[in-house]
Scaffold this motif. Structure first.
Motif, PDB file in Angstrom:
ATOM      1  N   ARG A 284     -15.180  -1.540  -0.532  1.00 10.78           N
ATOM      2  CA  ARG A 284     -14.112  -0.661  -0.057  1.00 10.78           C
ATOM      3  C   ARG A 284     -12.760  -1.368  -0.154  1.00 10.78           C
ATOM      4  O   ARG A 284     -12.608  -2.496   0.307  1.00 10.78           O
ATOM      5  CB  ARG A 284     -14.386  -0.246   1.384  1.00 10.78           C
ATOM      6  CG  ARG A 284     -13.433   0.817   1.916  1.00 10.78           C
ATOM      7  CD  ARG A 284     -13.796   1.168   3.353  1.00 10.78           C
ATOM      8  NE  ARG A 284     -12.969   2.246   3.870  1.00 10.78           N
ATOM      9  CZ  ARG A 284     -13.256   3.538   3.734  1.00 10.78           C
ATOM     10  NH1 ARG A 284     -14.378   3.888   3.106  1.00 10.78           N
ATOM     11  NH2 ARG A 284     -12.473   4.479   4.232  1.00 10.78           N
ATOM     12  N   GLY A 285     -11.797  -0.720  -0.778  1.00 11.51           N
ATOM     13  CA  GLY A 285     -10.451  -1.264  -0.897  1.00 11.51           C
ATOM     14  C   GLY A 285     -10.242  -2.188  -2.074  1.00 11.51           C
ATOM     15  O   GLY A 285      -9.122  -2.644  -2.304  1.00 11.51           O
ATOM     16  N   GLN A 286     -11.285  -2.471  -2.855  1.00 11.40           N
ATOM     17  CA  GLN A 286     -11.154  -3.353  -4.012  1.00 11.40           C
ATOM     18  C   GLN A 286     -10.736  -2.525  -5.242  1.00 11.40           C
ATOM     19  O   GLN A 286     -11.567  -1.910  -5.905  1.00 11.40           O
ATOM     20  CB  GLN A 286     -12.463  -4.097  -4.274  1.00 11.40           C
ATOM     21  CG  GLN A 286     -12.810  -5.096  -3.187  1.00 11.40           C
ATOM     22  CD  GLN A 286     -14.075  -5.890  -3.502  1.00 11.40           C
ATOM     23  OE1 GLN A 286     -14.885  -5.515  -4.349  1.00 11.40           O
ATOM     24  NE2 GLN A 286     -14.253  -7.013  -2.810  1.00 11.40           N
ATOM     25  N   ILE A 287      -9.453  -2.521  -5.504  1.00 12.42           N
ATOM     26  CA  ILE A 287      -8.898  -1.731  -6.605  1.00 12.42           C
ATOM     27  C   ILE A 287      -9.293  -2.346  -7.941  1.00 12.42           C
ATOM     28  O   ILE A 287      -9.084  -3.533  -8.170  1.00 12.42           O
ATOM     29  CB  ILE A 287      -7.368  -1.637  -6.484  1.00 12.42           C
ATOM     30  CG1 ILE A 287      -6.988  -0.944  -5.174  1.00 12.42           C
ATOM     31  CG2 ILE A 287      -6.773  -0.897  -7.681  1.00 12.42           C
ATOM     32  CD1 ILE A 287      -5.495  -0.957  -4.883  1.00 12.42           C
ATOM     33  N   ASP A 288      -9.863  -1.538  -8.810  1.00 14.86           N
ATOM     34  CA  ASP A 288     -10.293  -1.985 -10.135  1.00 14.86           C
ATOM     35  C   ASP A 288      -9.759  -1.001 -11.169  1.00 14.86           C
ATOM     36  O   ASP A 288     -10.397   0.009 -11.486  1.00 14.86           O
ATOM     37  CB  ASP A 288     -11.824  -2.063 -10.185  1.00 14.86           C
ATOM     38  CG  ASP A 288     -12.338  -2.738 -11.450  1.00 14.86           C
ATOM     39  OD1 ASP A 288     -11.589  -2.779 -12.444  1.00 14.86           O
ATOM     40  OD2 ASP A 288     -13.494  -3.203 -11.451  1.00 14.86           O
TER      41      ASP A 288
END
Length: 322
Positions: A284-288
Motif C-alpha cells: 500500500r502506497g508504493q507507487i510504481d
C-alpha cells in the motif's frame, strides 16, 4: 580453486542453470568500446557539474525543463519497462511494435546497447551480491573503507572495467531476435537521436541556435546524467540500505526516496524476491509508475501474459522472510 567466472555452465534468461561450456565472460572490450564507455559516462557527468553556474539566470528555460522531463520519461521507461522488466525478465509479452519501441527508447538512455544491458543484468541476478555479480557493493567486505569502495564500484566503477559479459550465455534469445539485433547494432544512431532531437526541437521552437544549445545541454546531457545516476543508485543504494520485507537471496532493499524518479525500480526487495513480477511496488502506497504503464499496455492490447503479483505468492515470500 576454480573461480565462478571460469565455470563451464550456462543459464537461460530466467537465471536457471543449464549445462554447456559457456563461461560468464567472453573477453575484453576493445579500445574503441572503452573510449565510448568513458565518453558516454563522463561527458554527461561533467555537464552535470557545470549545470549550476550554467542555469544561474541565463541558461535554463521552461522549454528546456519540459524537454528534459519528456526525454527523461521516454528513455527512463525504455530502461525500466523495456530493458529491465520486458527484455531481461520477461514480465510480459509485447507485440512487435511495442518491443521495438521499448528497445529504441531504452537505447536512448545511453546505458549501452540493449543486449549488453540485458546480459549484464541477467548475470547480476544469477550471482547477486556474490562473486560473479558485476556490480555488487558487498564484494570488498563490510568495513567502512570496504563499503565506500563497494559503493563506488556498484554505482559506476564497474562500468570502466574491460570484461564483457558473455551474451551467448546470458542473452541467447535476444541474439536470435532480428529486430532487437538491428536496434542493438544501431546504438550509435539512437545515441545521436537522443542528444540531437531535443536540440532540434529547442532550436525550431525558439528559432535560434541558443535555444538549440540549451536544449542539447539540459534535455540531452543533463537528462542523460540524471537518468544514469538514478539507474546506478538502484545498483548501489538499493543493495545497501532500506527495508527488506520479502525473502531474497541477497541484500536487495526498498529505498522509497527514489521511487518516483526511478519509475518504481527502487522497490528493489520484491523485485529480487520475485524477479519476473511486472510490479515491484506491491504494498500500500508504493507507487510504481512502470507497472501502471505496463497495465496500460495490457489494456490497449499491446502487451499480454503480464506476470502480476498474487496475494498467495506475496504471502509466501513474506513468510520466508519472517
Amino acid at each position: 580453486m576454480t573461480s565462478v567466472l571460469d565455470q563451464a555452465t550456462s543459464e537461460d534468461p530466467s537465471g536457471k542453470p543449464q549445462s554447456g561450456p559457456k563461461p560468464i565472460l567472453e573477453g575484453r572490450r576493445g579500445p574503441g568500446v572503452q573510449i565510448a564507455v568513458y565518453t558516454g559516462v563522463l561527458l554527461p557527468l561533467v555537464a552535470l557539474v557545470a549545470a549550476v553556474p550554467f542555469a544561474w539566470g541565463w541558461g535554463l528555460s521552461w522549454l528546456d525543463v519540459g524537454l528534459a522531463a519528456l526525454f527523461f520519461c521516454i528513455s527512463g521507461i525504455g530502461v525500466t519497462a523495456g530493458f529491465h522488466r520486458y527484455f531481461t525478465h520477461g514480465s510480459f509479452k509485447a507485440k512487435r511494435g511495442l518491443r521495438i519501441a521499448l528497445a529504441i527508447a531504452g537505447s536512448m538512455s545511453l546505458q549501452g546497447p540493449v543486449i549488453t544491458w540485458v546480459a549484464d543484468h541477467r548475470r547480476h541476478h544469477a550471482y547477486s551480491d556474490r562473486e560473479g555479480d558485476p556490480h555488487s557493493p558487498w564484494l570488498y567486505g563490510t568495513s567502512l573503507p570496504a563499503l565506500a569502495k563497494g559503493f563506488w564500484h556498484a554505482h559506476m566503477g564497474w562500468l570502466f572495467e574491460r570484461d564483457q559479459t558473455n551474451q551467448d550465455r546470458f542473452a541467447p534469445d535476444l541474439l536470435r531476435d532480428k529486430d532487437i539485433m538491428r536496434v542493438n547494432r544501431q546504438f550509435g544512431l539512437w545515441t545521436l537521436v537522443s542528444l540531437a532531437l531535443p536540440a532540434l526541437i529547442g532550436g525550431l521552437a525558439t528559432w535560434s541556435w541558443w535555444g538549440a544549445l540549451t536544449a542539447f545541454f539540459w534535455a540531452g546531457l543533463i537528462r542523460v546524467a540524471l537518468l544514469h545516476h538514478t539507474t546506478w543508485s538502484v545498483n548501489s543504494i538499493c543493495h545497501m540500505i532500506g527495508e527488506r520485507p520479502f525473502a531474497s537471496r541477497d541484500k536487495a532493499a526498498n529505498f522509497w526516496p527514489l521511487a518516483i524518479v526511478s519509475f518504481g525500480e527502487s522497490w528493489h526487495n520484491l523485485h529480487h524476491a520475485d524477479p519476473t513480477c511486472a510490479r515491484h511496488g506491491v504494498k500500500r502506497g508504493q507507487i510504481d509508475i512502470t507497472a501502471r504503464l505496463i497495465w496500460l499496455f495490457e489494456k490497449f492490447g499491446w502487451a499480454s501474459n503480464v506476470r502480476w503479483p498474487t496475494t498467495q505468492r506475496l504471502e509466501r515470500l513474506a513468510a520466508k522472510k519472517s
